[in-house]
Design an enzyme around this catalytic site. Structure first.
Site, mmCIF file in Angstrom:
data_model
loop_
_atom_site.group_PDB
_atom_site.id
_atom_site.type_symbol
_atom_site.label_atom_id
_atom_site.label_comp_id
_atom_site.label_asym_id
_atom_site.label_seq_id
_atom_site.Cartn_x
_atom_site.Cartn_y
_atom_site.Cartn_z
ATOM 1 N N ALA A 80 0.805 -1.218 0.000
ATOM 2 C CA ALA A 80 0.000 0.000 0.000
ATOM 3 C C ALA A 80 0.847 1.283 0.000
ATOM 4 O O ALA A 80 0.640 2.154 -0.859
ATOM 5 C CB ALA A 80 -0.987 -0.035 1.167
ATOM 6 N N ARG A 88 -5.548 -0.443 -8.822
ATOM 7 C CA ARG A 88 -5.801 -1.316 -7.666
ATOM 8 C C ARG A 88 -6.876 -0.632 -6.821
ATOM 9 O O ARG A 88 -6.706 0.511 -6.410
ATOM 10 C CB ARG A 88 -4.546 -1.495 -6.777
ATOM 11 N N ASP A 94 -3.976 -2.612 4.228
ATOM 12 C CA ASP A 94 -4.168 -1.829 3.004
ATOM 13 C C ASP A 94 -5.183 -0.714 3.208
ATOM 14 O O ASP A 94 -5.172 0.289 2.487
ATOM 15 C CB ASP A 94 -4.590 -2.747 1.859
#
Lengths: 340, 340
Positions: free
Chosen positions: A51, A92, A239
């Site tokens: 992340a 993402r 994340d």
């Protein structure tokens, strides 16, 4: 042997330079990404992942994009920049750092007076600042978290929330690096972390480079290791963290948290404050990315499932805050009840 | 498409014929094992695997061995037979079926009057009886277990305790085959089961051949599937069951049992009575086979962990009886407290 930087500018400053994490640990291949499409591909295909690192990659990708925008007006330039940010944003969906970094870059651009060249210069400074803040953030997490590790410790982690996932010494691994620096004996057990094996490929690689003893196990073996009394604590990354403390992290994290609770083992999450998503009330409000079934059916090029069967391949799962002992952040150690 | 038999005699009756399970699902390769060394290799290398199937393989291997013994005396023959049984016994240490079948074969040989040729003939009959009993056992487990599946059911299983692990319709999968035969809608979720992926390679293959809907997931994804309310019950096999009901089964089984308990989901173990080991008081008295670290560091030929790191690669784990809802056997459904 020192680790090569996970993400940096190329020598001439025009390309984003990354170590291709798909090829670790067999080969150390450096990629130079010269277009925003290259950066998008690298994020989507996990050549760069983690992340915090993809937040930095997104910011640097926007700098690369800005250089190639052919717009004479300030407004045209900013519009093209927003388009580039949209491409990066879509790569993402789960990690909050990527939209966080992109929004920060766009706000910085919008607040900069002058011509496109001035804005480009400002974007470069902002991306460098994001990367520098990330290094500082990792160090702070490491120092906060190291206080939780007393004497010798046997630590279980999952996936890779290390140097390779950040611009610094990692998040989940940062307390381990700091404890090891302080001379404590830290032994790390790492789940291999299917389907992409970031634990065995990446975490084991960076820890062994740093001289920290590491043992790799299959994901299914972690619970029995806990039962055998061989794990003192678990630390994983995140994340995205909801306002109530629910954590999205690599699939398999939830299973570990359940097992840790069953065995009375502390379960820590380490993540920067940029991962806290106050706009998301609970884990059930988070979008979980589902990745291609080929990651399961074709394991590193070998057919490992019959044709035509369904595949359930979420990249992440949600660990409810009730299973989390504490969240270690650059803003300190947060204990339940969580409210971000 | 009917499944090829997992283990059978070759057409001329001199070789043990198996489907090479290492090559599934990509290729269906039939091996003919003509010496006891071939049979030992096939068991040790998992070309044939599954506790009941390796019991049958051991018995058939002893028949192959008997044919090649060059002994004029009855005593010399029996001694050579015991040596061959020792080789077979050493191939895999955890499953109880292998020593059980070998001991039964040796006892049958010792109890047979006459010359080596008479004993050989008797061994062949005994091996065939073991295989036939196995088929009957599977069917009984299926019928007992199907009574636990009401209406449509979403079932989670681990590894392969199916037709490929037995001489019949399997153990853990037998209730599913029987329920499907009866027209019930059964949907199976199967953990891929690292490191050797018997779930995705074998269970998914045989269930989809049989027309049963199957979804493959990574081992780490099972707990979150339970949390999402998508699993009604779990059924797994067993390699050995202690007198108190503790179960040795494929590594990862214990993690599932812990997660099932956390979510209030029934957790069943299906295994033949030959798996009950009254001589072993509890799971902690069982020997757990640890396999080569290469299964983890070299995933299907690809380097997936850095050189020099430690690997923890137990083939099995122990699920304590307290986490088991019931044990489904050919002798009926056993509920806690267990006493075998």
């Amino acid at each position: 042997m020192p680790l090569p930087p996970t993400i940096a500018w190329s020598n001439d400053g025009t390309a984003v330079r990354i170590i291709d994490q798909r090829q670790l640990p067999a080969s150390e291949v450096i990629l130079e990404l010269t277009t925003v499409a290259d950066v998008c591909d690298a994020i989507a295909n996990l050549a760069v992942r983690g992340a915090p690192a993809i937040g930095i990659a997104g910011a640097m990708g926007l700098v690369v994009a800005a250089r190639s925008i052919d717009a004479s007006s300030r407004e045209g330039f900013l519009a093209a920049l927003r388009d580039a940010a949209m491409l990066l944003r879509r790569t993402r969906p789960t990690a909050v750092n990527l939209p966080w970094a992109l929004d920060r870059m766009l706000a910085s651009a919008a607040a900069t007076q002058g011509e496109p060249a001035d804005i480009s210069e400002r974007l470069r400074e902002e991306a460098d600042r994001i990367a520098e803040e990330d290094r500082t953030m990792c160090r702070r997490i490491g120092e906060c978290g190291a206080s939780l590790i007393r004497g010798a410790a046997r630590v279980l982690t999952h996936c890779n929330a290390g140097a390779l996932a950040t611009g610094g010494i990692g998040t989940a691994l940062a307390p381990l690096y700091v404890a090891a620096e302080r001379g404590q004996h830290v032994e790390v057990f790492v789940d291999e972390t299917r389907p992409l094996l970031q634990g065995s490929r990446l975490t084991a690689w960076e820890l062994s480079r740093a001289g920290i003893p590491v043992t790799v196990l299959t994901d299914g073996a972690a619970a029995s290791l806990m039962r055998a009394g061989r794990i003192d604590l678990c630390i994983v990354g995140a994340d995205r963290i909801a306002a109530n403390g629910d954590v999205a992290n690599k699939v398999g994290t939830y299973a570990l948290a359940v097992a840790a609770r069953h065995h009375g083992i502390p379960f820590y999450v380490a993540a920067p404050a940029s991962t806290f998503d106050a706009a998301t009330a609970t884990g059930s409000d988070m979008v979980i990315e589902h990745r291609s079934g080929e990651e399961v059916t074709h394991t590193f090029g070998v057919v490992t499932a019959p044709e035509g069967v369904s595949i359930h391949n979420p990249a992440f799962d949600i660990t409810p805050s009730a299973l989390i002992t504490a969240i270690i952040s650059d803003t300190g150690i947060h204990s339940p009840p969580f409210a971000f």
